[in-house]
Design a protein around this motif. Structure first.
Motif, PDB file in Angstrom:
ATOM      1  N   LEU A 229      -9.505  -2.640   1.135  1.00 49.14           N
ATOM      2  CA  LEU A 229      -8.699  -2.305  -0.034  1.00 49.14           C
ATOM      3  C   LEU A 229      -8.445  -0.807  -0.136  1.00 49.14           C
ATOM      4  O   LEU A 229      -7.394  -0.385  -0.592  1.00 49.14           O
ATOM      5  CB  LEU A 229      -9.354  -2.818  -1.310  1.00 49.14           C
ATOM      6  CG  LEU A 229      -9.178  -4.309  -1.552  1.00 49.14           C
ATOM      7  CD1 LEU A 229      -9.892  -4.731  -2.820  1.00 49.14           C
ATOM      8  CD2 LEU A 229      -7.716  -4.693  -1.628  1.00 49.14           C
ATOM      9  N   ASP A 230      -9.392  -0.010   0.286  1.00 47.18           N
ATOM     10  CA  ASP A 230      -9.207   1.436   0.225  1.00 47.18           C
ATOM     11  C   ASP A 230      -9.191   2.075   1.614  1.00 47.18           C
ATOM     12  O   ASP A 230      -9.562   3.229   1.781  1.00 47.18           O
ATOM     13  CB  ASP A 230     -10.278   2.083  -0.646  1.00 47.18           C
ATOM     14  CG  ASP A 230     -11.688   1.864  -0.101  1.00 47.18           C
ATOM     15  OD1 ASP A 230     -11.840   1.122   0.886  1.00 47.18           O
ATOM     16  OD2 ASP A 230     -12.635   2.425  -0.670  1.00 47.18           O
ATOM     17  N   GLY A 231      -8.770   1.298   2.611  1.00 43.87           N
ATOM     18  CA  GLY A 231      -8.749   1.799   3.979  1.00 43.87           C
ATOM     19  C   GLY A 231      -7.698   1.085   4.804  1.00 43.87           C
ATOM     20  O   GLY A 231      -6.756   0.504   4.273  1.00 43.87           O
ATOM     21  N   PRO A 232      -7.873   1.077   6.111  1.00 43.22           N
ATOM     22  CA  PRO A 232      -6.854   0.532   7.012  1.00 43.22           C
ATOM     23  C   PRO A 232      -6.898  -0.989   7.146  1.00 43.22           C
ATOM     24  O   PRO A 232      -7.798  -1.652   6.622  1.00 43.22           O
ATOM     25  CB  PRO A 232      -7.227   1.171   8.355  1.00 43.22           C
ATOM     26  CG  PRO A 232      -8.717   1.299   8.276  1.00 43.22           C
ATOM     27  CD  PRO A 232      -8.998   1.660   6.830  1.00 43.22           C
ATOM     28  N   ARG A 233      -5.925  -1.494   7.880  1.00 45.25           N
ATOM     29  CA  ARG A 233      -5.939  -2.900   8.265  1.00 45.25           C
ATOM     30  C   ARG A 233      -7.091  -3.090   9.236  1.00 45.25           C
ATOM     31  O   ARG A 233      -7.269  -2.317  10.168  1.00 45.25           O
ATOM     32  CB  ARG A 233      -4.613  -3.279   8.926  1.00 45.25           C
ATOM     33  CG  ARG A 233      -4.605  -4.697   9.412  1.00 45.25           C
ATOM     34  CD  ARG A 233      -3.296  -5.202   9.899  1.00 45.25           C
ATOM     35  NE  ARG A 233      -2.434  -4.173  10.451  1.00 45.25           N
ATOM     36  CZ  ARG A 233      -1.225  -4.386  10.913  1.00 45.25           C
ATOM     37  NH1 ARG A 233      -0.721  -5.593  10.869  1.00 45.25           N
ATOM     38  NH2 ARG A 233      -0.497  -3.425  11.401  1.00 45.25           N
TER      39      ARG A 233
ATOM     40  N   THR B 262      -4.818 -11.885   3.846  1.00 41.30           N
ATOM     41  CA  THR B 262      -3.442 -12.293   3.541  1.00 41.30           C
ATOM     42  C   THR B 262      -2.789 -12.894   4.781  1.00 41.30           C
ATOM     43  O   THR B 262      -3.275 -12.711   5.900  1.00 41.30           O
ATOM     44  CB  THR B 262      -2.590 -11.099   3.075  1.00 41.30           C
ATOM     45  OG1 THR B 262      -2.386 -10.190   4.156  1.00 41.30           O
ATOM     46  CG2 THR B 262      -3.237 -10.374   1.915  1.00 41.30           C
ATOM     47  N   TRP B 263      -1.680 -13.572   4.554  1.00 46.06           N
ATOM     48  CA  TRP B 263      -0.849 -14.031   5.663  1.00 46.06           C
ATOM     49  C   TRP B 263       0.307 -13.052   5.832  1.00 46.06           C
ATOM     50  O   TRP B 263       1.003 -12.741   4.853  1.00 46.06           O
ATOM     51  CB  TRP B 263      -0.259 -15.412   5.391  1.00 46.06           C
ATOM     52  CG  TRP B 263      -1.262 -16.512   5.437  1.00 46.06           C
ATOM     53  CD1 TRP B 263      -1.689 -17.264   4.390  1.00 46.06           C
ATOM     54  CD2 TRP B 263      -1.948 -16.997   6.583  1.00 46.06           C
ATOM     55  NE1 TRP B 263      -2.610 -18.185   4.808  1.00 46.06           N
ATOM     56  CE2 TRP B 263      -2.787 -18.045   6.164  1.00 46.06           C
ATOM     57  CE3 TRP B 263      -1.944 -16.646   7.931  1.00 46.06           C
ATOM     58  CZ2 TRP B 263      -3.613 -18.741   7.029  1.00 46.06           C
ATOM     59  CZ3 TRP B 263      -2.762 -17.350   8.798  1.00 46.06           C
ATOM     60  CH2 TRP B 263      -3.582 -18.377   8.355  1.00 46.06           C
ATOM     61  N   ILE B 264       0.492 -12.574   7.022  1.00 48.04           N
ATOM     62  CA  ILE B 264       1.698 -11.829   7.362  1.00 48.04           C
ATOM     63  C   ILE B 264       2.282 -12.563   8.551  1.00 48.04           C
ATOM     64  O   ILE B 264       1.667 -12.614   9.623  1.00 48.04           O
ATOM     65  CB  ILE B 264       1.418 -10.348   7.666  1.00 48.04           C
ATOM     66  CG1 ILE B 264       0.905  -9.678   6.389  1.00 48.04           C
ATOM     67  CG2 ILE B 264       2.678  -9.665   8.179  1.00 48.04           C
ATOM     68  CD1 ILE B 264       0.701  -8.201   6.486  1.00 48.04           C
TER      69      ILE B 264
ATOM     70  N   ARG C  60       0.860  -1.184   0.000  1.00 48.07           N
ATOM     71  CA  ARG C  60       0.000   0.000   0.000  1.00 48.07           C
ATOM     72  C   ARG C  60       0.891   1.226   0.000  1.00 48.07           C
ATOM     73  O   ARG C  60       1.925   1.245   0.649  1.00 48.07           O
ATOM     74  CB  ARG C  60      -0.861   0.021   1.247  1.00 48.07           C
ATOM     75  CG  ARG C  60      -1.781  -1.152   1.379  1.00 48.07           C
ATOM     76  CD  ARG C  60      -2.370  -1.214   2.778  1.00 48.07           C
ATOM     77  NE  ARG C  60      -3.164  -0.071   3.061  1.00 48.07           N
ATOM     78  CZ  ARG C  60      -4.500  -0.062   3.087  1.00 48.07           C
ATOM     79  NH1 ARG C  60      -5.146  -1.176   2.869  1.00 48.07           N
ATOM     80  NH2 ARG C  60      -5.162   1.021   3.336  1.00 48.07           N
ATOM     81  N   LEU C  61       0.463   2.250  -0.704  1.00 48.79           N
ATOM     82  CA  LEU C  61       1.200   3.498  -0.739  1.00 48.79           C
ATOM     83  C   LEU C  61       0.401   4.565  -0.018  1.00 48.79           C
ATOM     84  O   LEU C  61      -0.765   4.814  -0.350  1.00 48.79           O
ATOM     85  CB  LEU C  61       1.455   3.936  -2.186  1.00 48.79           C
ATOM     86  CG  LEU C  61       2.061   5.323  -2.366  1.00 48.79           C
ATOM     87  CD1 LEU C  61       3.480   5.361  -1.803  1.00 48.79           C
ATOM     88  CD2 LEU C  61       2.043   5.722  -3.831  1.00 48.79           C
TER      89      LEU C  61
ATOM     90  N   TYR D 144       3.677  -3.286   3.513  1.00 51.57           N
ATOM     91  CA  TYR D 144       3.474  -4.612   2.941  1.00 51.57           C
ATOM     92  C   TYR D 144       2.114  -5.144   3.341  1.00 51.57           C
ATOM     93  O   TYR D 144       1.750  -5.142   4.517  1.00 51.57           O
ATOM     94  CB  TYR D 144       4.590  -5.555   3.408  1.00 51.57           C
ATOM     95  CG  TYR D 144       4.448  -6.955   2.886  1.00 51.57           C
ATOM     96  CD1 TYR D 144       4.674  -7.242   1.542  1.00 51.57           C
ATOM     97  CD2 TYR D 144       4.082  -7.999   3.726  1.00 51.57           C
ATOM     98  CE1 TYR D 144       4.554  -8.524   1.052  1.00 51.57           C
ATOM     99  CE2 TYR D 144       3.957  -9.288   3.231  1.00 51.57           C
ATOM    100  CZ  TYR D 144       4.191  -9.546   1.896  1.00 51.57           C
ATOM    101  OH  TYR D 144       4.062 -10.819   1.414  1.00 51.57           O
ATOM    102  N   VAL D 145       1.340  -5.601   2.368  1.00 49.35           N
ATOM    103  CA  VAL D 145       0.011  -6.145   2.609  1.00 49.35           C
ATOM    104  C   VAL D 145       0.012  -7.664   2.502  1.00 49.35           C
ATOM    105  O   VAL D 145      -0.740  -8.342   3.182  1.00 49.35           O
ATOM    106  CB  VAL D 145      -1.011  -5.533   1.627  1.00 49.35           C
ATOM    107  CG1 VAL D 145      -2.361  -6.193   1.742  1.00 49.35           C
ATOM    108  CG2 VAL D 145      -1.122  -4.033   1.845  1.00 49.35           C
ATOM    109  N   GLY D 146       0.864  -8.223   1.668  1.00 49.52           N
ATOM    110  CA  GLY D 146       0.879  -9.661   1.457  1.00 49.52           C
ATOM    111  C   GLY D 146       0.118 -10.021   0.196  1.00 49.52           C
ATOM    112  O   GLY D 146      -0.195  -9.158  -0.625  1.00 49.52           O
ATOM    113  N   ALA D 147      -0.205 -11.295   0.050  1.00 48.43           N
ATOM    114  CA  ALA D 147      -0.951 -11.764  -1.115  1.00 48.43           C
ATOM    115  C   ALA D 147      -2.086 -12.650  -0.631  1.00 48.43           C
ATOM    116  O   ALA D 147      -1.914 -13.435   0.292  1.00 48.43           O
ATOM    117  CB  ALA D 147      -0.044 -12.544  -2.046  1.00 48.43           C
TER     118      ALA D 147
END
Length: 141
Positions: free
Chosen positions: A40-44, A29-31, A4-5, A14-17
């Motif tokens: 997708l357009d906001g926070p974790r 995703t797994w982190i 994410r930028l 890093y967001v992961g896949a």
């Protein structure tokens, strides 16, 4: 893998896949060993450790309505050894192991109906798991 930028400060995170939710608004995703949910357009949204410290995180699938996630954990990489099917509802974020299996071991999954997950074993065979009844049986289309 995604990053994410932050357009304000120019930093990336890093967001992961992983798979995008059915409504297109979230990604799972797994982190490290935590299932991480993002807007997708906001926070974790959350980062939830999986219920078995020694297991290896595997594939993730969204429920058809997007209110739950299922994922696989395995004992090893190849062969997989004991695998675990885990469900986590987004309302309480509590992972629950639904099924543990060594023969067969499962390498893939897709959540195709409200109460049914289709699992793929290491040999490529498909299995149907009924979430409500807890039944596992060979899958035929």
């Amino acid at each position: 893998p995604m990053e994410r930028l932050n357009v304000v400060d120019g930093k990336t995170e890093y967001v992961g896949a992983g798979p995008i939710s059915p409504d297109g608004g979230k990604v799972a995703t797994w982190i490290d060993h935590a299932l991480t949910l993002w807007e997708l357009d906001g926070p974790r949204i959350a980062s939830v450790p999986h219920p078995n410290d020694h297991a290896i995180p595997g594939p993730i699938a969204w429920s058809p309505n997007g209110d739950s996630i299922a994922y696989l954990l395995s004992e090893d990489y190849c062969p997989l050894g004991t695998t675990h099917l885990v469900r986590m509802d987004l309302d309480d974020l509590g992972p629950v192991v639904l099924l543990s299996s060594t023969s067969p071991s499962f390498a893939g999954l897709r959540w195709d109906a409200a109460n049914r997950v289709i699992l793929t074993d290491e040999e490529g065979a498909s299995w149907s798991y009924d979430i409500v009844l807890g039944n596992l049986r060979p899958y035929s289309k």
